[in-house]
Design a protein around this motif. Structure first.
Motif, PDB file in Angstrom:
ATOM      1  N   LYS A   1       0.913  -1.407  -0.169  1.00 22.84           N
ATOM      2  CA  LYS A   1      -0.045   0.116   0.000  1.00 22.84           C
ATOM      3  C   LYS A   1       0.745   1.330  -0.023  1.00 22.84           C
ATOM      4  CE  LYS A   1      -4.233  -1.758   1.867  1.00 22.84           C
ATOM      5  NZ  LYS A   1      -5.352  -1.643   3.136  1.00 22.84           N
ATOM      6  N   LEU A   2       2.252   1.167  -0.126  1.00 24.08           N
ATOM      7  CA  LEU A   2       3.072   1.981  -0.016  1.00 24.08           C
ATOM      8  C   LEU A   2       2.901   2.708  -1.390  1.00 24.08           C
ATOM      9  CD1 LEU A   2       6.105   0.792   1.885  1.00 24.08           C
ATOM     10  CD2 LEU A   2       4.548   2.379   2.849  1.00 24.08           C
ATOM     11  N   ASP A   3       3.635   3.885  -1.656  1.00 27.05           N
ATOM     12  CA  ASP A   3       3.497   4.829  -2.916  1.00 27.05           C
ATOM     13  C   ASP A   3       4.364   3.759  -3.743  1.00 27.05           C
ATOM     14  OD1 ASP A   3       4.272   6.175  -5.123  1.00 27.05           O
ATOM     15  OD2 ASP A   3       4.029   8.072  -3.830  1.00 27.05           O
ATOM     16  N   PRO A   4       3.616   3.508  -5.055  1.00 28.47           N
ATOM     17  CA  PRO A   4       4.489   2.812  -5.947  1.00 28.47           C
ATOM     18  C   PRO A   4       5.762   2.834  -6.225  1.00 28.47           C
ATOM     19  CG  PRO A   4       1.978   3.205  -6.783  1.00 28.47           C
ATOM     20  CD  PRO A   4       2.379   4.103  -5.462  1.00 28.47           C
ATOM     21  N   ALA A   5       5.968   4.326  -6.301  1.00 25.78           N
ATOM     22  CA  ALA A   5       7.402   4.840  -6.698  1.00 25.78           C
ATOM     23  C   ALA A   5       8.236   4.510  -5.511  1.00 25.78           C
ATOM     24  CB  ALA A   5       7.422   6.377  -6.996  1.00 25.78           C
ATOM     25  N   THR A   6       7.756   4.029  -4.390  1.00 22.29           N
ATOM     26  CA  THR A   6       8.952   3.633  -3.290  1.00 22.29           C
ATOM     27  C   THR A   6       9.773   2.704  -3.685  1.00 22.29           C
ATOM     28  OG1 THR A   6       7.147   4.125  -1.781  1.00 22.29           O
ATOM     29  CG2 THR A   6       9.082   2.832  -0.849  1.00 22.29           C
ATOM     30  N   ARG A   7      11.139   2.755  -3.512  1.00 14.68           N
ATOM     31  CA  ARG A   7      12.254   2.215  -3.664  1.00 14.68           C
ATOM     32  C   ARG A   7      12.369   0.863  -2.705  1.00 14.68           C
ATOM     33  NH1 ARG A   7      17.350   5.462  -4.316  1.00 14.68           N
ATOM     34  NH2 ARG A   7      15.995   7.104  -3.056  1.00 14.68           N
ATOM     35  N   VAL A   8      12.427  -0.335  -3.162  1.00 13.76           N
ATOM     36  CA  VAL A   8      12.613  -1.550  -2.392  1.00 13.76           C
ATOM     37  C   VAL A   8      13.977  -2.005  -2.369  1.00 13.76           C
ATOM     38  CG1 VAL A   8      11.633  -3.902  -1.828  1.00 13.76           C
ATOM     39  CG2 VAL A   8      10.227  -2.280  -2.863  1.00 13.76           C
ATOM     40  N   TYR A   9      14.400  -2.165  -1.039  1.00 16.65           N
ATOM     41  CA  TYR A   9      15.855  -2.867  -0.953  1.00 16.65           C
ATOM     42  C   TYR A   9      15.702  -3.871  -0.004  1.00 16.65           C
ATOM     43  CZ  TYR A   9      17.643   1.443  -3.192  1.00 16.65           C
ATOM     44  OH  TYR A   9      18.132   2.478  -3.977  1.00 16.65           O
ATOM     45  N   PRO A  10      15.989  -5.067  -0.675  1.00 16.37           N
ATOM     46  CA  PRO A  10      15.571  -6.299   0.242  1.00 16.37           C
ATOM     47  C   PRO A  10      16.869  -6.737   0.950  1.00 16.37           C
ATOM     48  CG  PRO A  10      15.683  -7.043  -1.963  1.00 16.37           C
ATOM     49  CD  PRO A  10      15.883  -5.579  -1.968  1.00 16.37           C
ATOM     50  N   ALA A  11      16.788  -7.913   1.743  1.00 17.11           N
ATOM     51  CA  ALA A  11      17.999  -8.419   2.469  1.00 17.11           C
ATOM     52  C   ALA A  11      18.686  -9.551   1.650  1.00 17.11           C
ATOM     53  CB  ALA A  11      17.584  -9.005   3.881  1.00 17.11           C
ATOM     54  N   HIS A  12      17.807  -9.862   0.376  1.00 18.16           N
ATOM     55  CA  HIS A  12      18.498 -10.921  -0.230  1.00 18.16           C
ATOM     56  C   HIS A  12      18.254 -10.604  -1.673  1.00 18.16           C
ATOM     57  CE1 HIS A  12      18.072 -13.266   3.381  1.00 18.16           C
ATOM     58  NE2 HIS A  12      19.404 -13.653   2.960  1.00 18.16           N
ATOM     59  N   GLU A  13      19.199 -11.105  -2.604  1.00 16.27           N
ATOM     60  CA  GLU A  13      18.965 -10.578  -3.825  1.00 16.27           C
ATOM     61  C   GLU A  13      20.161 -11.408  -4.791  1.00 16.27           C
ATOM     62  OE1 GLU A  13      18.319  -9.772  -8.043  1.00 16.27           O
ATOM     63  OE2 GLU A  13      17.101  -9.747  -6.481  1.00 16.27           O
ATOM     64  N   TYR A  14      19.819 -12.562  -5.695  1.00 15.39           N
ATOM     65  CA  TYR A  14      20.689 -13.446  -6.166  1.00 15.39           C
ATOM     66  C   TYR A  14      20.968 -13.022  -7.735  1.00 15.39           C
ATOM     67  CZ  TYR A  14      19.316 -15.517  -1.894  1.00 15.39           C
ATOM     68  OH  TYR A  14      19.218 -16.178  -0.600  1.00 15.39           O
ATOM     69  N   LYS A  15      20.313 -12.140  -8.237  1.00 17.60           N
ATOM     70  CA  LYS A  15      20.402 -11.999  -9.798  1.00 17.60           C
ATOM     71  C   LYS A  15      21.116 -10.367  -9.990  1.00 17.60           C
ATOM     72  CE  LYS A  15      16.662 -14.827 -11.166  1.00 17.60           C
ATOM     73  NZ  LYS A  15      15.390 -15.120 -11.989  1.00 17.60           N
ATOM     74  N   ASN A  16      22.008 -10.026  -8.828  1.00 21.77           N
ATOM     75  CA  ASN A  16      22.652  -8.680  -8.984  1.00 21.77           C
ATOM     76  C   ASN A  16      21.794  -7.514  -9.335  1.00 21.77           C
ATOM     77  OD1 ASN A  16      25.100 -10.034  -8.487  1.00 21.77           O
ATOM     78  ND2 ASN A  16      25.214 -10.813 -10.567  1.00 21.77           N
ATOM     79  N   ARG A  17      20.533  -7.500  -9.079  1.00 15.97           N
ATOM     80  CA  ARG A  17      19.538  -6.228  -9.332  1.00 15.97           C
ATOM     81  C   ARG A  17      19.663  -5.614  -7.876  1.00 15.97           C
ATOM     82  NH1 ARG A  17      14.463 -10.107 -10.808  1.00 15.97           N
ATOM     83  NH2 ARG A  17      15.487 -10.997  -8.971  1.00 15.97           N
ATOM     84  N   THR A  18      19.808  -3.958  -8.149  1.00 18.44           N
ATOM     85  CA  THR A  18      20.138  -3.205  -7.134  1.00 18.44           C
ATOM     86  C   THR A  18      18.981  -3.033  -6.297  1.00 18.44           C
ATOM     87  OG1 THR A  18      19.771  -1.211  -8.380  1.00 18.44           O
ATOM     88  CG2 THR A  18      21.929  -1.871  -8.338  1.00 18.44           C
ATOM     89  N   HIS A  19      17.898  -2.828  -6.817  1.00 20.27           N
ATOM     90  CA  HIS A  19      16.729  -2.522  -6.031  1.00 20.27           C
ATOM     91  C   HIS A  19      15.556  -2.633  -7.036  1.00 20.27           C
ATOM     92  CE1 HIS A  19      17.469   1.366  -8.110  1.00 20.27           C
ATOM     93  NE2 HIS A  19      16.233   1.394  -7.681  1.00 20.27           N
ATOM     94  N   THR A  20      14.162  -2.549  -6.359  1.00 16.80           N
ATOM     95  CA  THR A  20      13.040  -2.817  -7.433  1.00 16.80           C
ATOM     96  C   THR A  20      12.146  -1.343  -6.717  1.00 16.80           C
ATOM     97  OG1 THR A  20      11.136  -3.872  -8.106  1.00 16.80           O
ATOM     98  CG2 THR A  20      11.872  -4.211  -5.703  1.00 16.80           C
ATOM     99  N   THR A  21      10.799  -1.298  -7.347  1.00 15.03           N
ATOM    100  CA  THR A  21       9.957  -0.340  -6.546  1.00 15.03           C
ATOM    101  C   THR A  21       8.558  -1.310  -6.245  1.00 15.03           C
ATOM    102  OG1 THR A  21       8.646   0.097  -8.664  1.00 15.03           O
ATOM    103  CG2 THR A  21      10.431   1.375  -8.085  1.00 15.03           C
ATOM    104  N   ILE A  22       7.561  -0.723  -5.551  1.00 17.41           N
ATOM    105  CA  ILE A  22       6.468  -1.311  -5.347  1.00 17.41           C
ATOM    106  C   ILE A  22       5.646  -1.250  -6.346  1.00 17.41           C
ATOM    107  CG2 ILE A  22       4.504  -0.764  -3.771  1.00 17.41           C
ATOM    108  CD1 ILE A  22       6.559  -1.655  -2.027  1.00 17.41           C
ATOM    109  N   GLY A  23       5.710  -0.429  -7.130  1.00 20.45           N
ATOM    110  CA  GLY A  23       4.894  -0.598  -8.507  1.00 20.45           C
ATOM    111  C   GLY A  23       4.979  -1.704  -9.138  1.00 20.45           C
ATOM    112  N   ASP A  24       6.751  -1.816  -9.465  1.00 22.94           N
ATOM    113  CA  ASP A  24       7.240  -2.873 -10.279  1.00 22.94           C
ATOM    114  C   ASP A  24       6.758  -4.336  -9.751  1.00 22.94           C
ATOM    115  OD1 ASP A  24       8.208  -1.166 -12.174  1.00 22.94           O
ATOM    116  OD2 ASP A  24      10.306  -1.117 -11.470  1.00 22.94           O
ATOM    117  N   GLU A  25       6.851  -4.404  -8.454  1.00 21.19           N
ATOM    118  CA  GLU A  25       6.680  -5.732  -7.745  1.00 21.19           C
ATOM    119  C   GLU A  25       5.021  -6.061  -7.919  1.00 21.19           C
ATOM    120  OE1 GLU A  25       9.063  -7.966  -6.769  1.00 21.19           O
ATOM    121  OE2 GLU A  25       9.978  -6.248  -7.972  1.00 21.19           O
TER     122      GLU A  25
END
Length: 356
Positions: A159-183
């Motif tokens: 429910k956060l703003d779709p533009a909010t950048r997401v930084y997770p504790a795990h990532e296995y494909k070398n992606r730096t971050h995502t956004t709520i909208g993308d997810e």
């Protein structure tokens, strides 16, 4: 005002979040193998780590929260429901951690674990293992709950703003971050019609257990030390002897060197360094006074791979045998280098392993 440094360790991600105005910082989800890097990054950027925050009790890696907190005299922060000891600040839904002028707002997001939380600041959310890039945290580990994860995701995080950048504790494909909208648009685990469908999806993932789950949970829940930490600490207080140096000393008949094999009896009898006496690691403390009556002698300790002998040599040093050293590489390396090997028992072996 906010500075952000991402540190990667395999698939684990940790984040150094700083306030550029005050030089205060928080370290989120630190991993034990990266301690020196955290210290170096903070020094490079002129930051003082005031808070060390674990977003949840980790089951797949070893937290460095206690070590980093001790290094910087920082406060350890976790959700109030965590069973983990040594937490200085227990936070709840809606609380904020003040890092200089930066505010990290707590969202309690149980599901991956009961103590999971996310941290929101200035268009950024650190999601721990609640929301990953193209995935979510698993719910089949201790205190995990698929229904609670659905509620945390669809009732709070998504429910956060779709533009909010997401930084997770795990990532296995070398992606730096995502956004709520993308997810929301592309994360396959979020394309479900309702709570029941999400629970069914999570219950049929058939994921492998994390490699170090037992040890990680033990150490992260208790604040105890990992085997790797114990070996590192032992290696820091023990000098080593090379295979070539040991061979030279044996050839010269060095009378001042005691060779101590700390493997089990069958391994010793199958092949040992010529002249070695046998004292299994499990009996070391109990038999040391009989086997090694002179604490001033130089003692070369070896095992099969060089790990157990490092711990044994460190133990001997703490007991007063200040000339104890470990063989670099162990018996396996000795054999592979083509050095002489004796078999069977020895007088030293019988003396060291006799009955009480």
């Amino acid at each position: 005002m906010v500075s952000l440094e991402r540190v990667e360790s395999g698939g684990c991600r940790s984040y150094l979040v700083g306030c550029t105005d005050t030089c205060a910082a928080a370290l989120i989800d630190p991993e034990v193998s990266q301690i020196d890097r955290y210290v170096a990054l903070a020094a490079r950027d002129g930051l003082r780590i005031r808070y060390v925050i674990d977003t949840h009790t980790h089951a797949d890696h070893f937290s460095a929260r206690q070590q980093v907190a001790a290094e910087f005299k920082a406060q350890v922060v976790m959700h109030r429901s965590t069973p983990t000891p040594g937490v200085d600040m227990r936070v709840d839904e809606g609380d904020m951690v003040a890092v200089g002028k930066v505010r990290l707002q707590v969202l309690h997001t149980p599901g991956h674990t009961a103590d999971s939380m996310c941290l929101l600041t200035d268009g950024i959310v650190f999601t721990g293992d609640t929301l990953l890039i193209g995935g979510t945290g698993r719910t089949d580990l201790p205190t995990g709950h698929s229904g609670e994860l659905y509620d945390s995701l669809f009732g709070k995080v998504l429910k956060l703003d779709p533009a909010t950048r997401v930084y997770p504790a795990h990532e296995y494909k070398n992606r730096t971050h995502t956004t709520i909208g993308d997810e929301l648009a592309s994360n396959p685990r979020l394309q479900v019609p309702n709570r029941e469908a999400f629970i069914a999806l999570m219950g049929n993932l058939n994921l492998n257990m994390p490699t170090h789950i037992t040890e990680a949970l033990r150490t992260n829940l208790s604040g105890g030390r990992t085997v790797a930490q114990m070996l590192s600490e032992a290696a820091a207080m023990v000098p080593f002897m090379s295979l070539a140096e040991l061979s030279r000393r044996i050839d010269s008949g060095d009378p001042g060197l005691i060779l101590l094999d700390v493997r089990e009896r069958d391994a010793f009898e199958a092949g040992h360094v010529p002249g070695a006496q046998h004292l299994p690691r499990g009996q070391l403390e109990l038999r040391v006074n009989q086997a090694l009556p002179d604490p001033t002698r130089r003692i070369l300790v070896y095992c099969e791979l060089g790990l157990i002998s490092t711990l044994a040599a460190a133990t001997l040093r703490t007991m007063g045998f200040q000339r104890a050293v470990a063989l670099d590489g162990g018996m396996k390396s000795w054999r592979e280098a083509g050095h002489a090997v004796d078999t069977g028992t020895s007088a030293g072996a019988h003396a060291a392993t006799g009955g009480p």
